[in-house]
Design a protein around this motif. Sequence first.
Motif, PDB file in Angstrom:
ATOM      1  N   SER A   1      50.530 -26.402 -21.530  1.00 32.37           N
ATOM      2  CA  SER A   1      50.835 -26.665 -20.117  1.00 32.37           C
ATOM      3  C   SER A   1      49.567 -26.760 -19.271  1.00 32.37           C
ATOM      4  CB  SER A   1      51.782 -25.601 -19.556  1.00 32.37           C
ATOM      5  OG  SER A   1      51.152 -24.344 -19.539  1.00 32.37           O
ATOM      6  N   THR A   2      48.428 -26.261 -19.785  1.00 33.47           N
ATOM      7  CA  THR A   2      47.167 -26.442 -19.047  1.00 33.47           C
ATOM      8  C   THR A   2      46.180 -27.344 -19.791  1.00 33.47           C
ATOM      9  OG1 THR A   2      46.390 -24.349 -19.960  1.00 33.47           O
ATOM     10  CG2 THR A   2      47.269 -24.265 -17.727  1.00 33.47           C
ATOM     11  N   SER A   3      46.630 -27.893 -20.912  1.00 27.88           N
ATOM     12  CA  SER A   3      45.862 -28.971 -21.558  1.00 27.88           C
ATOM     13  C   SER A   3      46.869 -30.076 -21.890  1.00 27.88           C
ATOM     14  CB  SER A   3      45.129 -28.476 -22.816  1.00 27.88           C
ATOM     15  OG  SER A   3      46.031 -27.923 -23.761  1.00 27.88           O
ATOM     16  N   PRO A   4      47.457 -30.664 -20.825  1.00 27.79           N
ATOM     17  CA  PRO A   4      48.582 -31.578 -21.025  1.00 27.79           C
ATOM     18  C   PRO A   4      48.205 -32.847 -21.781  1.00 27.79           C
ATOM     19  CG  PRO A   4      47.885 -31.587 -18.726  1.00 27.79           C
ATOM     20  CD  PRO A   4      47.144 -30.477 -19.400  1.00 27.79           C
TER      21      PRO A   4
ATOM     22  N   GLY B   1      53.070 -20.870 -22.070  1.00 28.34           N
ATOM     23  CA  GLY B   1      52.558 -21.962 -22.899  1.00 28.34           C
ATOM     24  C   GLY B   1      51.265 -22.599 -22.443  1.00 28.34           C
ATOM     25  N   GLN B   2      50.388 -21.811 -21.810  1.00 30.65           N
ATOM     26  CA  GLN B   2      49.088 -22.364 -21.413  1.00 30.65           C
ATOM     27  C   GLN B   2      48.121 -22.370 -22.608  1.00 30.65           C
ATOM     28  OE1 GLN B   2      50.588 -19.809 -19.790  1.00 30.65           O
ATOM     29  NE2 GLN B   2      51.330 -20.840 -17.950  1.00 30.65           N
ATOM     30  N   MET B   3      46.965 -23.034 -22.394  1.00 31.04           N
ATOM     31  CA  MET B   3      45.977 -23.144 -23.463  1.00 31.04           C
ATOM     32  C   MET B   3      45.364 -21.780 -23.787  1.00 31.04           C
ATOM     33  SD  MET B   3      42.503 -25.399 -23.580  1.00 31.04           S
ATOM     34  CE  MET B   3      41.589 -24.179 -22.682  1.00 31.04           C
ATOM     35  N   ALA B   4      45.235 -21.516 -25.076  1.00 36.86           N
ATOM     36  CA  ALA B   4      44.624 -20.266 -25.545  1.00 36.86           C
ATOM     37  C   ALA B   4      43.224 -20.570 -26.071  1.00 36.86           C
ATOM     38  CB  ALA B   4      45.478 -19.664 -26.655  1.00 36.86           C
TER      39      ALA B   4
ATOM     40  N   ALA C   1      48.535  -7.005 -23.119  1.00 33.83           N
ATOM     41  CA  ALA C   1      49.302  -7.703 -22.096  1.00 33.83           C
ATOM     42  C   ALA C   1      49.590  -9.079 -22.693  1.00 33.83           C
ATOM     43  CB  ALA C   1      48.506  -7.818 -20.811  1.00 33.83           C
ATOM     44  N   GLY C   2      50.842  -9.439 -22.717  1.00 41.15           N
ATOM     45  CA  GLY C   2      51.272 -10.659 -23.394  1.00 41.15           C
ATOM     46  C   GLY C   2      52.690 -10.414 -23.870  1.00 41.15           C
ATOM     47  N   CYS C   3      53.194 -11.309 -24.719  1.00 42.51           N
ATOM     48  CA  CYS C   3      54.581 -11.151 -25.175  1.00 42.51           C
ATOM     49  C   CYS C   3      54.820  -9.776 -25.782  1.00 42.51           C
ATOM     50  CB  CYS C   3      54.922 -12.212 -26.217  1.00 42.51           C
ATOM     51  SG  CYS C   3      54.971 -13.878 -25.542  1.00 42.51           S
TER      52      CYS C   3
ATOM     53  N   ASN D   1      56.870 -22.488 -27.277  1.00 43.14           N
ATOM     54  CA  ASN D   1      55.761 -23.149 -26.590  1.00 43.14           C
ATOM     55  C   ASN D   1      55.145 -24.282 -27.392  1.00 43.14           C
ATOM     56  OD1 ASN D   1      55.595 -21.749 -23.997  1.00 43.14           O
ATOM     57  ND2 ASN D   1      55.305 -19.952 -25.292  1.00 43.14           N
ATOM     58  N   TRP D   2      55.423 -24.309 -28.695  1.00 43.99           N
ATOM     59  CA  TRP D   2      54.994 -25.473 -29.486  1.00 43.99           C
ATOM     60  C   TRP D   2      55.990 -26.620 -29.293  1.00 43.99           C
ATOM     61  CZ3 TRP D   2      53.816 -22.855 -34.930  1.00 43.99           C
ATOM     62  CH2 TRP D   2      52.667 -22.041 -34.793  1.00 43.99           C
TER      63      TRP D   2
END
Lengths: 249, 354
Positions: free
Chosen positions: A143-146, A130-133, A50-52, A216-217
């Motif tokens: 987007s979750t480690s702004p 683009g959230q933190m992996a 599940a992902g791109c 996302n980068w």
Amino acid sequence: MKPVYVRPKSLKPTPFHYCPGCGHSIVHRLVCELIDEMDMRGKIICVPPAGCAVLAYNYFDIDVCESAHGRGCAIATGFKRARPDKIIFTYQGDGDMAAIGTAETLHAANRGERITSIFINNAVYGMTGGQMAPTTMLGQKTSTSPYGRRSEIEGYPLKITDLIATLPGAAYVTRTSLANPAKIRETKKSIKKAFEVQIAGLGYSLVEVLSPCPTNWKVTPKESFAYLENIMEKEYPIGVMKDITTQKG
Amino acid sequence: MDKKVLMKGTDAIGEAAIRAGCTCYFGYPITPQNEIPEYMSRRMEQVGGVFLQGESEIASINMVLGAAATGMRAMTSSSSPGISLKQEGLSFLAALELPAVIVNINRGGPGLGNIAPSQGDYYQATRGGGHGDYRMPVIAPASVQELYDLTMHSFDIADLYRTPVMILGDGMMGQIMEPIYLHDRPEVELPPKDYILDGAEGRPSRIVKSLILDPAEMEEHNWKLKRKYDLLTSRIPQWEEYLTDDAKLTIIAYGTAARIAKGAVNRVRSEGLKVGLIRPITLWPFPDEAIRNAAKKTKLFLAFEMSTGQMVDDVRLALEGSVPCEFYGRPGGIVPAPQEIARIIERFWLQREL
């Protein structure tokens, strides 16, 4: 006249939906070239994440079984145990492989499942925006480690490939990069080796591929290759971490 | 005639699965069902099948999914907290229309609860504890012979309708020993497995997937599943009736609770009270028809469960208000004696002036 560049038979003539500059299209093509070259189409089954790359089945002209997020290695285990004569590979992203699917991944590797994982590490959650992996680097903004990933808040980038290389069940573990054509060719060789290790029944094989995600980068595709080489490869050094076919004793 | 053998409930499930042609078992230890994986670890080796202890219930159900997609008969078993973890996989199996058998030996809950017999997972089992618009056949045996027979039957339902099937037992069902006949697998005509993945040799490649981004297509998939569930609802409901012909009061109970209720019915019958029992064997689809037929004759229903009251909802839905339905329950792992249920029956008999 001899054609020098053709579409692999195992790759459907469907335009990729991936963003410009995305590494998935490159790795998809490499995998399909190998399926053709190694004559695996009639016995290979892919478990995408599940992902791109969930839509990999739109491109791979082989048998494909969808997985819930992170469960790829468990499903692949079910396939391989039920049909040891088939070639099974998971195709997974960093969140799938090293966050939600950590247990499934590590235990499949530790059991020495005769499966292959192709692990696309772009240090960010792509499909969800683009959230933190788990593999996001310290200081990297998502987007979750702004404010950039901080070890005291979000912990450290997880090097799951290094962890797997320590497990006795893992037979071949390597990290490659898509930063330039030479490294792309090296990636293909590594994936080939991983399949060969599976076919020889030696154990679990894993190829981590450092892959660009310009969207996302928030860089251009061209800049993303420099980012890959100058920043990601520093955090995640490329090279073979384990290869039991070359070990002595 | 087959020879009778003394067998424990959990072993009967395992042996039935083996004889039904199940070749792949994946599971994770949890009490009170550990005897199933233990039995399977011995037997699968003997018959050349696959036994693998997964690293979790989540991994195990996904291993089942992979094996099922190759066309093998596959199963897993667990108990309540473990079944919660399997819900993701159940939703995927339903969506992908893959056959599999899942055993839940229900223990006391919620949370970690205890390891005593309970029926607290009725809602989770019959309402689809996983996400999305799906249903799943749920079968509730009430004896070791039924555990054996219905396990075999569950594999056939799974293959006939391409669906996960749950066997809902409880700690008591798993632990009791009874003499049973080890029947051969019944001959059932099954559809060809034209969906399996075994490498695209000499055929177009296949995809097993549930991601359907187009809402119109997703809606059609939902309606397709619904048609299958309607078919199941019309075809597979199963129940047992005991002394219902002249019953003024009819107890509804399943599994272990039904055995206790039967004892209570015998007691109050000896005192002249006309009381009967309907025992649902399929919990989904629920045997509405049996309830509605009984409602034509009986004056009061009494649902008895080893929970605070879950199946009673289905009884009342079937009755649609036509006849009242009382409830009595003992949750948390308490297994009451038939005398207790007999007293409850007598109380309602007098209160309602039956």
